[in-house]
Design a protein around this motif. Structure first.
Motif, PDB file in Angstrom:
ATOM      1  N   LYS A   1      30.114  44.774  28.123  1.00 47.07           N
ATOM      2  CA  LYS A   1      29.157  45.748  28.640  1.00 47.07           C
ATOM      3  C   LYS A   1      29.797  47.116  28.848  1.00 47.07           C
ATOM      4  CE  LYS A   1      26.333  42.388  31.174  1.00 47.07           C
ATOM      5  NZ  LYS A   1      25.829  42.021  32.518  1.00 47.07           N
ATOM      6  N   GLY A   2      31.119  47.162  28.818  1.00 49.72           N
ATOM      7  CA  GLY A   2      31.783  48.420  29.087  1.00 49.72           C
ATOM      8  C   GLY A   2      31.713  48.822  30.541  1.00 49.72           C
ATOM      9  N   GLU A   3      31.481  47.857  31.420  1.00 53.10           N
ATOM     10  CA  GLU A   3      31.383  48.136  32.848  1.00 53.10           C
ATOM     11  C   GLU A   3      32.329  47.212  33.605  1.00 53.10           C
ATOM     12  OE1 GLU A   3      27.354  47.369  33.791  1.00 53.10           O
ATOM     13  OE2 GLU A   3      26.571  49.139  32.752  1.00 53.10           O
ATOM     14  N   LEU A   4      32.816  47.697  34.740  1.00 52.32           N
ATOM     15  CA  LEU A   4      33.637  46.847  35.587  1.00 52.32           C
ATOM     16  C   LEU A   4      32.776  45.784  36.240  1.00 52.32           C
ATOM     17  CD1 LEU A   4      35.888  49.453  37.434  1.00 52.32           C
ATOM     18  CD2 LEU A   4      36.567  47.904  35.616  1.00 52.32           C
ATOM     19  N   THR A   5      33.217  44.554  36.181  1.00 54.56           N
ATOM     20  CA  THR A   5      32.520  43.495  36.899  1.00 54.56           C
ATOM     21  C   THR A   5      32.846  43.619  38.385  1.00 54.56           C
ATOM     22  OG1 THR A   5      34.369  41.950  36.745  1.00 54.56           O
ATOM     23  CG2 THR A   5      32.810  41.989  34.910  1.00 54.56           C
ATOM     24  N   PRO A   6      32.045  43.014  39.275  1.00 50.94           N
ATOM     25  CA  PRO A   6      32.372  43.042  40.707  1.00 50.94           C
ATOM     26  C   PRO A   6      33.769  42.508  40.988  1.00 50.94           C
ATOM     27  CG  PRO A   6      30.133  42.287  40.402  1.00 50.94           C
ATOM     28  CD  PRO A   6      30.740  42.382  39.028  1.00 50.94           C
ATOM     29  N   PHE A   7      34.189  41.465  40.257  1.00 51.40           N
ATOM     30  CA  PHE A   7      35.522  40.921  40.471  1.00 51.40           C
ATOM     31  C   PHE A   7      36.587  41.934  40.090  1.00 51.40           C
ATOM     32  CE2 PHE A   7      39.344  38.899  38.802  1.00 51.40           C
ATOM     33  CZ  PHE A   7      39.750  38.161  39.908  1.00 51.40           C
ATOM     34  N   GLU A   8      36.425  42.578  38.916  1.00 52.91           N
ATOM     35  CA  GLU A   8      37.400  43.582  38.477  1.00 52.91           C
ATOM     36  C   GLU A   8      37.490  44.722  39.471  1.00 52.91           C
ATOM     37  OE1 GLU A   8      37.222  43.312  33.592  1.00 52.91           O
ATOM     38  OE2 GLU A   8      35.708  44.459  34.680  1.00 52.91           O
ATOM     39  N   LYS A   9      36.333  45.154  39.959  1.00 54.58           N
ATOM     40  CA  LYS A   9      36.306  46.254  40.914  1.00 54.58           C
ATOM     41  C   LYS A   9      37.066  45.879  42.179  1.00 54.58           C
ATOM     42  CE  LYS A   9      33.077  48.883  43.758  1.00 54.58           C
ATOM     43  NZ  LYS A   9      31.678  49.114  44.110  1.00 54.58           N
ATOM     44  N   ASN A  10      36.756  44.724  42.752  1.00 49.26           N
ATOM     45  CA  ASN A  10      37.418  44.301  43.987  1.00 49.26           C
ATOM     46  C   ASN A  10      38.910  44.104  43.758  1.00 49.26           C
ATOM     47  OD1 ASN A  10      36.537  43.943  46.649  1.00 49.26           O
ATOM     48  ND2 ASN A  10      36.853  41.743  46.534  1.00 49.26           N
ATOM     49  N   TYR A  11      39.243  43.506  42.639  1.00 49.80           N
ATOM     50  CA  TYR A  11      40.643  43.243  42.311  1.00 49.80           C
ATOM     51  C   TYR A  11      41.432  44.541  42.279  1.00 49.80           C
ATOM     52  CZ  TYR A  11      44.607  41.212  39.759  1.00 49.80           C
ATOM     53  OH  TYR A  11      45.848  40.791  39.392  1.00 49.80           O
ATOM     54  N   ASN A  12      40.893  45.529  41.598  1.00 53.43           N
ATOM     55  CA  ASN A  12      41.639  46.763  41.406  1.00 53.43           C
ATOM     56  C   ASN A  12      41.677  47.631  42.647  1.00 53.43           C
ATOM     57  OD1 ASN A  12      42.605  46.987  38.485  1.00 53.43           O
ATOM     58  ND2 ASN A  12      40.560  46.152  38.300  1.00 53.43           N
ATOM     59  N   VAL A  13      40.619  47.618  43.443  1.00 55.12           N
ATOM     60  CA  VAL A  13      40.651  48.371  44.696  1.00 55.12           C
ATOM     61  C   VAL A  13      41.713  47.798  45.626  1.00 55.12           C
ATOM     62  CG1 VAL A  13      39.359  48.975  46.767  1.00 55.12           C
ATOM     63  CG2 VAL A  13      38.271  49.175  44.542  1.00 55.12           C
ATOM     64  N   VAL A  14      41.765  46.480  45.751  1.00 51.96           N
ATOM     65  CA  VAL A  14      42.802  45.856  46.579  1.00 51.96           C
ATOM     66  C   VAL A  14      44.180  46.224  46.066  1.00 51.96           C
ATOM     67  CG1 VAL A  14      43.821  43.671  47.329  1.00 51.96           C
ATOM     68  CG2 VAL A  14      41.352  43.919  47.251  1.00 51.96           C
ATOM     69  N   PHE A  15      44.324  46.222  44.753  1.00 53.45           N
ATOM     70  CA  PHE A  15      45.631  46.480  44.170  1.00 53.45           C
ATOM     71  C   PHE A  15      46.065  47.925  44.416  1.00 53.45           C
ATOM     72  CE2 PHE A  15      48.633  46.376  40.448  1.00 53.45           C
ATOM     73  CZ  PHE A  15      49.471  45.432  41.031  1.00 53.45           C
ATOM     74  N   ILE A  16      45.145  48.868  44.291  1.00 54.52           N
ATOM     75  CA  ILE A  16      45.457  50.270  44.571  1.00 54.52           C
ATOM     76  C   ILE A  16      45.905  50.431  46.018  1.00 54.52           C
ATOM     77  CG2 ILE A  16      44.455  52.566  44.845  1.00 54.52           C
ATOM     78  CD1 ILE A  16      42.652  51.885  42.441  1.00 54.52           C
ATOM     79  N   ILE A  17      45.163  49.825  46.940  1.00 52.71           N
ATOM     80  CA  ILE A  17      45.519  49.909  48.359  1.00 52.71           C
ATOM     81  C   ILE A  17      46.916  49.350  48.579  1.00 52.71           C
ATOM     82  CG2 ILE A  17      45.001  48.976  50.646  1.00 52.71           C
ATOM     83  CD1 ILE A  17      42.042  49.133  49.880  1.00 52.71           C
ATOM     84  N   TRP A  18      47.184  48.219  47.963  1.00 56.86           N
ATOM     85  CA  TRP A  18      48.492  47.591  48.144  1.00 56.86           C
ATOM     86  C   TRP A  18      49.601  48.499  47.623  1.00 56.86           C
ATOM     87  CZ3 TRP A  18      51.701  45.368  44.142  1.00 56.86           C
ATOM     88  CH2 TRP A  18      52.841  44.726  44.647  1.00 56.86           C
TER      89      TRP A  18
END
Length: 402
Positions: free
Chosen positions: A218-235
């Motif tokens: 779809k060319g869109e971030l899935t909810p899992f991808e979004k949550n995964y990457n936000v957590v990772f950025i914070i970390w």
């Protein structure tokens, strides 16, 4: 597509001799792409590329013909001046300056840079197997409610204040108001976060991630991808830049996989940080245990599965804490750990009671952050005198109900 090619460190080794697989590399790229010199030996209108290669090396007539098909470029200061960003391209070089990487970043083209290390014997051969035709990097926007105090933001902006413990695979670069977080310079995953200042804090007002969209039809971030990457950025920011060694972000993988609500939600990271801030403010006045308060702040809502009202989520959170985290991971003794669990279990119960000032402070800190959802805290439901005080309400900009 266009291939921009350096010479020293790519076609020639440090001693000036031909790199391994020189001829087959030339044959492959010149036969399949439009190849341009991007080297100090082709600069400012001059073209000494072939002369430089053949000065100390004997090459076949076939290789010479291939070299003659490579087109010159003209640049003065930065190699990026010669790149046509309107066309798909790959830049093969052994080194690019930070300012050139900045230009690539601004043109969404950082992953078009392919850095060569001739210490690897088959480096040129491996480049022939790279899929250079993959789509250009697309930065995809996603919501991310990250904020810094002015002090922390200045540390991040100027600092990366210490490289102690810095993982060499990651680079953090500030250009203007934008923080770039890059996994390797030729990154498979890049992030950029733009900040703006509001009321003494700096907020992420635009957040982008590159490349993952290519893996999604779809060319869109899935909810899992979004949550995964936000957590990772914070970390990454907390751990590397601010030296926050809390186990919660040392254990970032757990959050990425198990957190059921978006970390940038009203019960996510910004709420955790605010509860910690309020709790520490109260503790400075009443002597409550800040270590327990910090652990409570980050973990009291991890059992939530919805943003809506969710009775008993405190008990769910406590069960997760007991399953995943041990008291030593918080730097708590068993007595403090028991207090933490009691505070978490009962924080969502209006009728909860405790005579312990630290537990009371945890609950007040959580409730004093209700204005984020447009609810004014009811002083009758607060426990500590400092929590109920006009001083605290004024300090955190909470308006009083007349």
């Amino acid at each position: 597509m266009n291939i921009y090619l350096d010479i020293d460190g790519v076609l020639l080794k440090k001693d000036g001799t031909l790199a391994n697989h020189f001829e087959e590399f030339l044959e492959f790229f010149v036969s399949n792409h439009n190849v341009f010199w991007l080297t100090t030996h082709c600069r400012g209108g001059e073209n000494n590329a072939i002369q430089h290669i053949t000065q100390y090396n004997e090459i076949s007539e076939g290789s010479l013909e291939l070299l003659q098909k490579i087109k010159p470029t003209n640049w003065e200061t930065l190699k990026t001046e010669a790149i046509d960003f309107s066309q798909s391209f790959a830049w093969i070089d052994d080194y690019a300056m930070d300012v050139e990487r900045k230009v690539l970043l601004e043109n969404n083209s950082l992953t078009c840079l392919h850095e060569v290390d001739l210490k690897e014997d088959d480096e040129l051969k491996n480049l022939m197997e790279v899929d250079f035709e993959r789509p250009a990097v697309i930065w995809q926007k996603f919501d991310f409610n990250l904020s810094f105090s002015k002090k922390d933001f200045e540390l991040v902006k100027k600092g990366f204040h210490s490289n102690e413990g810095m993982d060499e695979r990651w680079r953090f670069v500030f250009y203007g108001d934008t923080l770039y977080i890059i996994r390797h310079w030729t990154a498979w995953v890049n992030y950029k976060i733009r900040f703006r200042e509001r009321d003494g804090r700096y907020f992420a007002y635009d957040s982008f991630i590159s490349n993952l969209a290519e893996q999604n039809k779809k060319g869109e971030l899935t909810p899992f991808e979004k949550n995964y990457n936000v957590v990772f950025i914070i970390w990454l920011i907390e751990y590397y830049l601010l030296h926050n060694k809390k186990i919660f972000f040392n254990n970032a993988t757990w959050f990425q996989v198990n957190l059921k609500i978006p970390i940038d939600s009203i019960h996510g990271y910004s709420h955790w940080k605010k509860v910690e801030e309020i709790g520490h403010y109260l503790a400075d006045k009443n002597g409550a245990d800040k270590d327990i308060i910090s652990s409570f702040a980050f973990l009291h809502d991890i059992g939530r599965t919805t943003e809506a009202e969710e009775p008993m989520h405190g008990e769910k959170s406590a069960e997760i804490i007991k399953k995943i985290f041990r008291c030593k991971e918080f730097g708590l003794d068993s007595f403090q750990y028991d207090k933490l669990l009691e505070a978490v279990i009962n924080h969502d119960k209006v009728e909860a009671k405790s005579d312990d000032i630290t537990i009371q402070t945890c609950w007040d800190a959580d409730r004093l952050d209700l204005p984020r959802v447009n609810i004014i805290p009811d002083k009758n439901l607060l426990y500590t005198e400092i929590g109920k005080s006009d001083e605290t309400f004024a300090n955190f900009g909470i308006r009083k109900v007349d």
